[in-house]
Write an enzyme that holds these catalytic residues in place. Structure first.
Site, PDB file in Angstrom:
ATOM      1  N   ILE A   1       0.842  -1.203   0.000  1.00  2.74           N
ATOM      2  CA  ILE A   1       0.000   0.000   0.000  1.00  2.74           C
ATOM      3  C   ILE A   1       0.871   1.244   0.000  1.00  2.74           C
ATOM      4  O   ILE A   1       0.419   2.339   0.363  1.00  2.74           O
ATOM      5  CB  ILE A   1      -0.963   0.036   1.223  1.00  2.74           C
ATOM      6  CG1 ILE A   1      -0.203  -0.176   2.542  1.00  2.74           C
ATOM      7  CG2 ILE A   1      -2.079  -0.969   1.070  1.00  2.74           C
ATOM      8  CD1 ILE A   1      -1.052   0.098   3.787  1.00  2.74           C
ATOM      9  N   SER A   2       2.149   1.080  -0.438  1.00  2.00           N
ATOM     10  CA  SER A   2       3.043   2.237  -0.413  1.00  2.00           C
ATOM     11  C   SER A   2       3.268   2.782  -1.825  1.00  2.00           C
ATOM     12  O   SER A   2       2.540   3.690  -2.236  1.00  2.00           O
ATOM     13  CB  SER A   2       4.359   1.888   0.278  1.00  2.00           C
ATOM     14  OG  SER A   2       4.949   0.740  -0.290  1.00  2.00           O
ATOM     15  N   ARG A   3       4.255   2.245  -2.527  1.00  2.00           N
ATOM     16  CA  ARG A   3       4.509   2.670  -3.902  1.00  2.00           C
ATOM     17  C   ARG A   3       4.924   1.435  -4.694  1.00  2.00           C
ATOM     18  O   ARG A   3       5.629   0.567  -4.171  1.00  2.00           O
ATOM     19  CB  ARG A   3       5.640   3.709  -3.976  1.00  2.00           C
ATOM     20  CG  ARG A   3       5.210   5.125  -3.607  1.00  2.00           C
ATOM     21  CD  ARG A   3       4.322   5.724  -4.689  1.00  2.00           C
ATOM     22  NE  ARG A   3       3.892   7.082  -4.375  1.00  2.00           N
ATOM     23  CZ  ARG A   3       2.830   7.377  -3.624  1.00  2.00           C
ATOM     24  NH1 ARG A   3       2.098   6.423  -3.089  1.00  2.00           N
ATOM     25  NH2 ARG A   3       2.507   8.629  -3.404  1.00  2.00           N
TER      26      ARG A   3
ATOM     27  N   ASP B   1      -2.191  -2.267  -4.000  1.00  2.00           N
ATOM     28  CA  ASP B   1      -2.972  -1.075  -4.323  1.00  2.00           C
ATOM     29  C   ASP B   1      -2.147  -0.174  -5.235  1.00  2.00           C
ATOM     30  O   ASP B   1      -2.660   0.776  -5.815  1.00  2.00           O
ATOM     31  CB  ASP B   1      -3.369  -0.315  -3.051  1.00  2.00           C
ATOM     32  CG  ASP B   1      -4.336   0.833  -3.327  1.00  2.00           C
ATOM     33  OD1 ASP B   1      -4.179   1.918  -2.738  1.00  2.00           O
ATOM     34  OD2 ASP B   1      -5.256   0.656  -4.159  1.00  2.00           O
TER      35      ASP B   1
ATOM     36  N   GLU C   1       1.213   3.132 -13.040  1.00  2.00           N
ATOM     37  CA  GLU C   1      -0.235   3.021 -12.789  1.00  2.00           C
ATOM     38  C   GLU C   1      -0.944   3.795 -13.890  1.00  2.00           C
ATOM     39  O   GLU C   1      -0.744   4.997 -14.004  1.00  2.00           O
ATOM     40  CB  GLU C   1      -0.591   3.631 -11.424  1.00  2.00           C
ATOM     41  CG  GLU C   1      -0.218   2.750 -10.255  1.00  2.00           C
ATOM     42  CD  GLU C   1      -0.322   3.475  -8.913  1.00  2.00           C
ATOM     43  OE1 GLU C   1      -0.968   4.547  -8.852  1.00  2.00           O
ATOM     44  OE2 GLU C   1       0.246   2.974  -7.933  1.00  2.00           O
TER      45      GLU C   1
ATOM     46  N   HIS D   1      -5.036   2.104  -6.854  1.00  2.00           N
ATOM     47  CA  HIS D   1      -4.520   3.158  -5.974  1.00  2.00           C
ATOM     48  C   HIS D   1      -5.648   3.916  -5.288  1.00  2.00           C
ATOM     49  O   HIS D   1      -5.804   5.124  -5.444  1.00  2.00           O
ATOM     50  CB  HIS D   1      -3.632   4.139  -6.767  1.00  2.00           C
ATOM     51  CG  HIS D   1      -2.681   4.896  -5.863  1.00  2.00           C
ATOM     52  ND1 HIS D   1      -1.420   5.288  -6.260  1.00  2.00           N
ATOM     53  CD2 HIS D   1      -2.812   5.366  -4.598  1.00  2.00           C
ATOM     54  CE1 HIS D   1      -0.822   5.945  -5.272  1.00  2.00           C
ATOM     55  NE2 HIS D   1      -1.652   6.011  -4.256  1.00  2.00           N
ATOM     56  N   ILE D   2      -6.422   3.177  -4.529  1.00  2.00           N
ATOM     57  CA  ILE D   2      -7.574   3.771  -3.851  1.00  2.00           C
ATOM     58  C   ILE D   2      -7.349   3.890  -2.344  1.00  2.00           C
ATOM     59  O   ILE D   2      -8.288   4.052  -1.576  1.00  2.00           O
ATOM     60  CB  ILE D   2      -8.863   2.961  -4.134  1.00  2.00           C
ATOM     61  CG1 ILE D   2      -8.631   1.460  -3.905  1.00  2.00           C
ATOM     62  CG2 ILE D   2      -9.335   3.208  -5.555  1.00  2.00           C
ATOM     63  CD1 ILE D   2      -9.909   0.632  -4.070  1.00  2.00           C
ATOM     64  N   GLY D   3      -6.088   3.854  -1.947  1.00  2.00           N
ATOM     65  CA  GLY D   3      -5.761   3.944  -0.519  1.00  2.00           C
ATOM     66  C   GLY D   3      -6.453   5.088   0.201  1.00  2.00           C
ATOM     67  O   GLY D   3      -6.985   4.927   1.288  1.00  2.00           O
TER      68      GLY D   3
END
Lengths: 271, 317
Positions: A187-189, A213, A218, A237-239
């Site tokens: 969930i970082s990069r 994520d 992306e 990427h919906i963190g």
């Protein structure tokens, strides 16, 4: 700046003589050239803490969805070919398992708080060890060497910021240290993981599954192997993607902008 | 291979208990009724099979106990079974953690639109607008738990870590310490819970009283931004009313681990709605739970066969 756009280049900066501040949404600033901005005397702000809660929630969502095979299950439940649900179709348990958190910042700590309620055993690896009260509040054990965390964890969750040191932090070596029954959650990069090594590890059952994520780039190219693997769950990427958080991010950004224009100290300034 | 001394255990298919019980599959039993029927002292139900009916009960004179592999007993005619002097048992402890985890998994997946998000990622269309894909916040939201038994309580423990505001409705109120431990507020009237909750989690057992507990009236009391999560039994929710509610925006979304029937007919409207996640009764589908369930069931069976009190006996009341 929203979702890293518009892209900040020297050309753009040259055409904006009165630009005082770039307010970036979200936590990460790896998409910006800090030296370039400061050379033009432009301040930079982000919204570091607002996203951390929702991102921690998403980390938990991915962990649960991966281990219980939620998306596969959904596909079976709605598929036109399904006649019955096989009795030996199983996922694996989350409660009581070992979670290794790599990067115990604000987001990582919030994941630990949530995981504790699932009676998970929590290990963490971080640049610095947290203090005793913080550790015991979530029952977390520090692993000075990342290898110790990787070897013991059923779930490895990455919540680091992207820096030159964390670039490809999880590569072939790290994946091979993980249990073959382990799941990687990122969930970082995307760049914190060596994606090619990850594809190989998943294909060869070096690790069991991954929940991502974030990827690099992306979105991924349409023919990328990660999109085809059954044991990978990817989200776009919906963190930090909830209405409440987006509004709060916007409020923070406006606050930073107003402060800078008024010549006051800028909240959430990145130095 | 006659198993003359060991008590006979009837199972639907082979699954892994041996050494203390002689396993007989339904197939073997049907092919060899005369020889097998007196041997069978126990039945182990896995996913509601074999089906227990009058005919089967009559053909097993030495049957002492029926051990169910889950916690729900709604698929059994408890009075009929008791009338044959046969005891019944379920596995309440083995299932509670896995089912609570399933409830949380569904809540999070629905709120953050995980399934939709995944399909966007793998779709062949590269264009989509990131900034407009928003989910509902979980942390700090209000969770209404309907049915605060062992599973409901474990959900509350988990939800508390997400700083959720927890309301609950139950036949009986829990003790004050139990409420305080999870920060839960009792709603004597289900309406109060329905009006305030952002997420309504249904965790009751199916009884004549809970049949269609959540119907048109209840859904209309819910917030239009609310999500309904069902991990109990399909028949607890009025499915037709649910379809209407989801189509007309009376509630935001639903996540269903259980339906009636399971699986749904392939042309059922619920399978097509964008704001529904359906999962194939994931509740206890983990390797760990399967193992613990069998352990618990065997404990129940052995107690019954040895004339001892059964740890998880279910009475027909």
């Amino acid at each position: 700046m929203w979702y890293h756009r518009p892209v900040i280049t020297a050309e753009l900066l040259q055409t904006l003589p009165n630009l005082k501040i770039v307010a970036s949404s979200g936590m990460g600033i790896d998409h910006l050239d800090l030296d370039l901005l400061s050379s033009y005397g432009v301040k930079l702000s982000n919204t570091p803490f607002v996203v951390s809660t929702d991102t921690a929630d998403l980390g938990m969502a991915l962990m649960l969805a991966c281990s219980r095979r939620l998306v596969e299950g959904y596909q079976m439940a709605v598929s036109p070919d399904t006649e019955y649900f096989p009795s030996d179709w199983l996922g694996s348990e989350v409660s009581g398992m070992t979670l290794g958190i790599v990067g115990m910042g604000t987001t990582g700590y919030k994941v630990a708080q949530r995981a504790k309620a699932f009676e998970m055993k929590i290990l963490y690896h971080n640049r610095h060890q947290r203090n005793k009260e913080e550790e015991s509040a979530v029952g977390a054990t520090y692993c000075k060497k990342i290898d110790d965390l990787l070897q013991q964890s059923d779930f490895v969750l990455l919540s680091v910021s992207l820096t030159p040191q964390t670039h490809k932090l999880i590569g072939k070596r790290e994946l091979e240290l993980m249990k073959p029954t382990a799941t990687l959650i990122n969930i970082s990069r995307g760049l914190a993981v060596d994606q090619d090594a990850l594809v190989e590890a998943l294909q060869n059952k070096i690790i069991k599954a991954a929940g991502l994520d974030v990827t690099y780039p992306e979105p991924l190219p349409r023919d990328h192997p990660l999109l085809k693997l059954k044991n990978v769950l990817i989200t776009p990427h919906i963190g930090g993607a909830t209405k409440k958080t987006h509004r709060l991010m916007m409020e923070n950004m406006v606050e930073s902008i107003q402060a800078s224009l008024a010549g006051l100290p800028v909240p959430n300034e990145v130095l | 291979m006659g198993g003359g001394e060991l008590p006979g255990l009837l199972v639907n298919e082979i699954g892994g208990i041996h050494g203390i019980l002689y396993l007989i599959t339904m197939k073997e039993f049907i092919e060899n009724r005369k020889h097998m029927s007196k041997k069978i002292q126990a039945i182990y139900l896995w996913w509601h099979k074999p089906v227990i009916d009058q005919e089967l009960l009559q053909s097993l004179p030495n049957l002492k106990v029926i051990a169910n592999s889950g916690v729900g007993m709604d698929h059994l005619d408890l009075k009929l079974i008791a009338s044959f002097g046969v005891k019944m048992a379920n596995c309440p402890h083995a299932v509670s953690t896995s089912t609570a985890d399933t409830g949380m998994a569904l809540l999070l997946a629905s709120a953050r639109r995980l399934v939709e998000g995944y399909h966007i990622v793998i779709s062949s269309c590269m264009e989509y607008c990131e900034a407009s894909f928003l989910g509902a916040e979980v942390t700090g939201a209000t969770l209404g738990i309907i049915g605060m038994g062992s599973i409901g309580y474990k959900i509350a423990l988990r939800a508390k870590a997400f700083e959720m505001n927890i309301l609950y409705h139950n036949r009986t109120r829990r003790k004050e310490q139990e409420e305080q431990a999870v920060g839960a507020t009792y709603c004597e009237k289900i309406d109060d819970l329905l009006r305030q909750a952002d997420f309504v989690m249904v965790v009751v057992s199916l009884t004549p009283q809970t049949h269609k507990l959540i119907g048109k009236r209840e859904m209309e009391l819910m917030k239009p931004t609310a999500t309904l999560i069902n991990i109990s039994r399909g028949a607890v929710v009025d499915q037709e009313a649910l379809v209407t509610a989801l189509q007309t925006g009376v509630i935001r979304a639903a996540a269903l681990d259980v339906t009636y029937p399971e699986p749904l007919p392939r042309d059922h409207t619920l399978l097509k709605l964008k704001n529904v996640i359906i999962t194939p009764h994931l509740g206890i589908r983990t390797d760990k739970a399967a193992y613990m369930i069998t352990e618990e069931a065997v404990e129940n069976i052995l107690a019954a066969l040895n004339g001892l009190p059964i740890p998880n006996e279910v009475l027909p009341s």
